[in-house]
Design an enzyme around this catalytic site. Structure first.
Site, short mmCIF file in Angstrom:
data_model
loop_
_atom_site.label_atom_id
_atom_site.label_comp_id
_atom_site.label_asym_id
_atom_site.label_seq_id
_atom_site.Cartn_x
_atom_site.Cartn_y
_atom_site.Cartn_z
N GLY A 14 0.82 -1.22 0.00
CA GLY A 14 0.00 0.00 0.00
C GLY A 14 0.84 1.26 0.00
O GLY A 14 0.51 2.24 0.66
N ALA A 17 2.74 2.79 -5.28
CA ALA A 17 2.41 1.84 -6.36
C ALA A 17 1.11 1.10 -6.07
O ALA A 17 0.25 0.96 -6.95
CB ALA A 17 3.56 0.85 -6.54
N SER A 41 1.05 -3.65 5.33
CA SER A 41 1.42 -3.81 6.73
C SER A 41 1.91 -2.48 7.30
O SER A 41 2.93 -1.95 6.85
CB SER A 41 2.53 -4.87 6.81
OG SER A 41 3.24 -4.72 7.99
N VAL A 49 9.09 8.56 -0.10
CA VAL A 49 9.83 9.77 -0.43
C VAL A 49 9.61 10.23 -1.87
O VAL A 49 10.18 11.22 -2.28
CB VAL A 49 11.35 9.62 -0.19
CG1 VAL A 49 11.68 9.69 1.27
CG2 VAL A 49 11.87 8.35 -0.83
N ALA A 52 8.18 14.07 -6.39
CA ALA A 52 8.21 14.92 -7.59
C ALA A 52 7.78 14.08 -8.78
O ALA A 52 8.10 12.89 -8.86
CB ALA A 52 9.61 15.47 -7.81
N LYS A 80 5.21 22.11 -10.60
CA LYS A 80 6.59 21.89 -11.04
C LYS A 80 6.68 22.17 -12.54
O LYS A 80 5.94 21.58 -13.32
CB LYS A 80 6.99 20.44 -10.72
CG LYS A 80 8.33 20.03 -11.30
CD LYS A 80 8.71 18.62 -10.91
CE LYS A 80 9.94 18.16 -11.66
NZ LYS A 80 10.27 16.75 -11.44
N PRO A 98 13.40 22.21 -18.66
CA PRO A 98 11.98 22.59 -18.54
C PRO A 98 11.05 21.53 -19.11
O PRO A 98 11.45 20.74 -19.98
CB PRO A 98 11.90 23.85 -19.41
CG PRO A 98 12.92 23.62 -20.49
CD PRO A 98 14.01 22.76 -19.89
N LEU A 335 8.49 -0.21 -7.07
CA LEU A 335 9.88 -0.53 -6.74
C LEU A 335 10.16 -2.03 -6.85
O LEU A 335 11.31 -2.43 -7.03
CB LEU A 335 10.21 -0.02 -5.33
CG LEU A 335 10.13 1.51 -5.18
CD1 LEU A 335 10.29 1.92 -3.72
CD2 LEU A 335 11.17 2.22 -6.04
N ILE A 348 7.36 7.32 -10.33
CA ILE A 348 5.89 7.34 -10.27
C ILE A 348 5.34 7.21 -11.69
O ILE A 348 4.33 6.53 -11.92
CB ILE A 348 5.39 8.61 -9.55
CG1 ILE A 348 5.81 8.53 -8.06
CG2 ILE A 348 3.88 8.77 -9.67
CD1 ILE A 348 5.57 9.79 -7.26
C1 LIG Z 1 15.46 8.24 -2.28
C2 LIG Z 1 14.27 8.09 -3.17
C3 LIG Z 1 13.69 9.23 -3.73
C4 LIG Z 1 12.60 9.10 -4.62
N1 LIG Z 1 12.06 10.20 -5.20
C5 LIG Z 1 11.12 10.05 -6.16
C6 LIG Z 1 10.57 11.16 -6.84
O1 LIG Z 1 10.87 12.32 -6.56
N2 LIG Z 1 9.67 10.94 -7.81
C7 LIG Z 1 9.27 9.67 -8.15
O2 LIG Z 1 8.49 9.51 -9.08
N3 LIG Z 1 9.70 8.61 -7.46
C8 LIG Z 1 10.62 8.76 -6.49
N4 LIG Z 1 11.08 7.68 -5.81
C9 LIG Z 1 10.45 6.38 -6.03
C10 LIG Z 1 9.15 6.32 -5.24
O3 LIG Z 1 9.41 6.55 -3.89
C11 LIG Z 1 8.50 4.97 -5.43
O4 LIG Z 1 8.33 4.70 -6.79
C12 LIG Z 1 7.15 4.93 -4.79
O5 LIG Z 1 7.22 5.32 -3.47
C13 LIG Z 1 6.54 3.55 -4.91
O6 LIG Z 1 6.98 2.69 -3.92
P1 LIG Z 1 6.25 1.31 -3.79
O7 LIG Z 1 4.81 1.55 -3.55
O8 LIG Z 1 6.64 0.48 -4.94
O9 LIG Z 1 6.95 0.66 -2.51
P2 LIG Z 1 6.82 1.01 -0.95
O10 LIG Z 1 6.54 2.43 -0.69
O11 LIG Z 1 8.04 0.42 -0.31
O12 LIG Z 1 5.56 0.18 -0.46
C14 LIG Z 1 5.63 -1.19 -0.21
C15 LIG Z 1 4.36 -1.66 0.43
O13 LIG Z 1 4.40 -3.08 0.55
C16 LIG Z 1 3.99 -3.45 1.84
N5 LIG Z 1 4.62 -4.72 2.21
C17 LIG Z 1 5.91 -5.09 2.00
N6 LIG Z 1 6.12 -6.32 2.51
C18 LIG Z 1 4.96 -6.72 3.04
C19 LIG Z 1 4.53 -7.90 3.74
N7 LIG Z 1 5.37 -8.90 4.02
N8 LIG Z 1 3.27 -7.96 4.16
C20 LIG Z 1 2.39 -6.95 3.90
N9 LIG Z 1 2.73 -5.83 3.26
C21 LIG Z 1 4.00 -5.71 2.84
C22 LIG Z 1 4.42 -2.30 2.74
O14 LIG Z 1 3.69 -2.26 3.92
C23 LIG Z 1 4.11 -1.11 1.82
O15 LIG Z 1 2.76 -0.77 1.98
C24 LIG Z 1 12.11 7.80 -4.90
C25 LIG Z 1 12.67 6.68 -4.28
C26 LIG Z 1 13.74 6.81 -3.43
C27 LIG Z 1 14.33 5.58 -2.78
#
Ligand SMILES: Cc1cc2nc3c(=O)[nH]c(=O)nc-3n(C[C@H](O)[C@H](O)[C@H](O)COP(=O)(O)OP(=O)(O)OC[C@H]3O[C@@H](n4cnc5c(N)ncnc54)[C@H](O)[C@@H]3O)c2cc1C
Length: 500
Positions: A14, A17, A41, A49, A52, A80, A98, A335, A348
């Site tokens: 959650g 993504a 969880s 994080v 943008a 932006k 830009p 990710l 994103i």
């Molecule tokens: C330093 C940094 C800067 C960034 N800046 C940007 C930006 O400016 N612009 C941009 O487009 N993107 C940026 N990103 C990427 C962006 O943060 C991610 O694409 C976005 O947050 C998506 O993350 P996610 O949902 O894939 O994973 P996460 O946010 O890690 O979510 C994972 C989810 O899975 C759940 N989960 C995992 N394991 C279990 C389990 N065993 N049981 C139940 N639930 C579980 C967690 O609870 C969580 O809800 C950045 C990333 C980093 C590292």
């Protein structure tokens, strides 16, 4: 004919993504098509994080039917117009990438060919003078497009900054209102069908078992289903993108409310600055081979606009891509499918693009392999093109003042990027590959900004006489100036339209 429709979808995770996927599937498929459950969880939490974006997010928002002002109010969002790069090509140098085009293409010839011609003949006007977005950004101005005929004010390209935690919350409300069910709980095991290895169910710590037919892995870097269960494999790109950690900290707002992201090159990586309504997001993305975590945190804390609002948070990652983003009945989005570092805010967008492709190739319970192969091929090509664009920023630099910069300046780059260099270095030509995310304006902005100069200008720029070229470019500058003057301040625009 037997019914093979997917009836139950389980989204694991959650974060941004998971909730973007849930919102899109909830809206487009609806509860009558399939039951959609999202499991997350609180104990594990989210990366949180990603703050943008790039203009394509507008397509996602429109597909959901979001009210943009409401979305900005709920997420403490700001606008932006592009990214300012400080100290990248060389120390003390600043350039702007830009959104939107520079000037206009004329007689079928790209604007940047004309600019290059004048530039090589000694004209000193910065390319920024031909971009409404760059001019407005410099003066902290913003407005949305208005109906002004052929004026650049009719097509102002923009994206958003927002609070990632609030964005997930906002999309959660949206998805739940469309029938998506959220299940709190930590997944402790994954059950596969004995006959073919397809995922059958995930099992929570409580013992509860969640069955599904299609699983979407949004579990973040760990790739709980796609990697830990299905062993899709990971292609590591650290040799091209050596930054592998980030330290992030929010700080108090500054008086100037800038409508752009700033990226400042540091000794072992770069620092982001993302202004929101209630705070500024900051982070130092760095290579752990070249700086310690403590030094990186100290550098970040010494370079903030205001008081820090939390303790610095450390994040680790490996740049690269999942070799297959779709395996059997599991699709990785976010990710879990890989990570190119955040320099051009592409993560994103790649989530959004993954969702769009999934919908285009939405399976039934037979999971046709041809669709899966196509999805994986398209995902690979898209992410490799983005990778090349990011590698360009590091490699096309004059900097050799630290071991980090010397390493990236002299590294061997992907062959696909070498070809772009070869084309640009002779006559300044840029070709966009098929539907590549970054168009020729972006490549031109960054190549020129980083200090690459072609040996000679594109010969087709001579279709206009020199006098005519000078006159037309002067006219474009004047139009841009007049348009920028009509734009209100970014802070005023937000106050009047979408203040949180
Ligand atoms: C330093 C940094 C800067 C960034 N800046 C940007 C930006 O400016 N612009 C941009 O487009 N993107 C940026 N990103 C990427 C962006 O943060 C991610 O694409 C976005 O947050 C998506 O993350 P996610 O949902 O894939 O994973 P996460 O946010 O890690 O979510 C994972 C989810 O899975 C759940 N989960 C995992 N394991 C279990 C389990 N065993 N049981 C139940 N639930 C579980 C967690 O609870 C969580 O809800 C950045 C990333 C980093 C590292």
């Amino acid at each position: 004919m037997s019914d093979t429709r997917i009836r139950k979808i389980v989204i694991v995770g959650g974060g941004t993504a998971g909730w973007m996927t849930a919102a899109a599937l909830g809206k487009l498929l609806g509860p009558n098509y399939a039951e959609i459950v999202l499991v997350e969880s609180d104990e594990i939490g989210i990366v949180g994080v990603g703050e943008a974006t790039i203009p394509q997010i507008g397509i996602f928002n429109r597909m959901l039917g979001l009210d943009e002002n409401e979305f900005l109010r709920r997420t403490q969002g700001s606008f932006k117009l592009g990214i300012q790069f400080v100290d990248w090509g060389r120390k003390g140098h600043v350039y702007f990438h830009p959104f939107g085009p520079y000037g206009v293409d004329m007689e079928g010839v790209s604007f940047h060919a004309y600019w290059q011609r004048l530039h090589q003949l000694g004209d000193t006007h910065s390319v920024d003078a031909y971009s409404l977005q760059a001019m407005a950004a410099k003066e902290n101005r913003f407005m949305r497009s208005i109906d002004a005929g052929p004026s650049p004010l009719s097509s102002i390209a923009y994206a958003f900054h927002f609070d990632a935690g609030l964005y997930a919350r906002f999309l959660r409300d949206f998805a739940e209102a469309r029938g998506v069910r959220r299940q709190e709980g930590k997944i402790v095991s994954v059950e596969q069908r004995s006959t073919d290895g397809f995922i059958e169910a995930v099992v929570l710590e409580s013992g509860e078992r969640l069955e599904g037919e299609l699983f979407i892995d949004c579990s973040g870097f760990r790739g709980l289903l796609i990697e830990q269960t299905l062993k899709a494999g990971y292609e590591d790109w650290t040799h091209w993108l050596p930054c592998d950690r980030a330290v992030a900290v929010p700080c108090e707002s500054a008086p100037a409310f800038t409508p752009y992201t700033r990226s400042t090159a540091r000794d072992a990586g770069w620092q982001w600055r993302i202004p929101l309504q209630h705070r500024i997001g900051n982070g130092y993305v760095y290579s752990s081979d070249h700086i310690s975590d403590d030094e990186a945190a100290a550098t970040l804390l010494a370079n903030l606009d205001g008081k820090p609002l939390a303790d610095p948070r450390m994040l680790r990652f490996v740049t690269g891509r999942r070799k297959q983003a779709w395996v059997k009945n599991c699709v990785a989005i976010g990710l879990s499918s890989g990570f190119i570092e955040p320099l051009e805010s592409t993560s994103i967008h790649l989530i959004q693009s993954g969702i769009a492709k999934l919908l285009q190739m939405f399976p039934d319970r037979t999971f046709p392999q041809a669709d899966i192969d196509r999805f994986n091929r398209m995902t690979k090509r898209e992410v490799e093109q983005v990778r090349d664009f990011i590698v360009l920023h590091y490699n096309a630099t004059e900097r050799d003042d630290t071991p980090f910069w010397d390493q990236v300046r002299t590294m061997d780059v992907p062959e696909s990027l070498k070809e772009k260099y070869r084309l640009f270095k002779t006559t300044g030509r840029i070709f966009r590959e098929d539907d590549e995310l970054f168009n020729d304006t972006s490549w031109f902005a960054v190549m020129t900004g980083q200090g690459l100069t072609p040996e000679r200008f594109d010969p087709v720029a001579e279709v206009l006489s020199l006098e005519e070229t000078r006159a037309r470019l002067a006219e474009i500058r004047s139009v841009m100036r007049t348009c920028a003057d009509q734009m209100p301040g970014h802070a005023d625009f937000i106050r009047n339209n979408c203040a949180a």
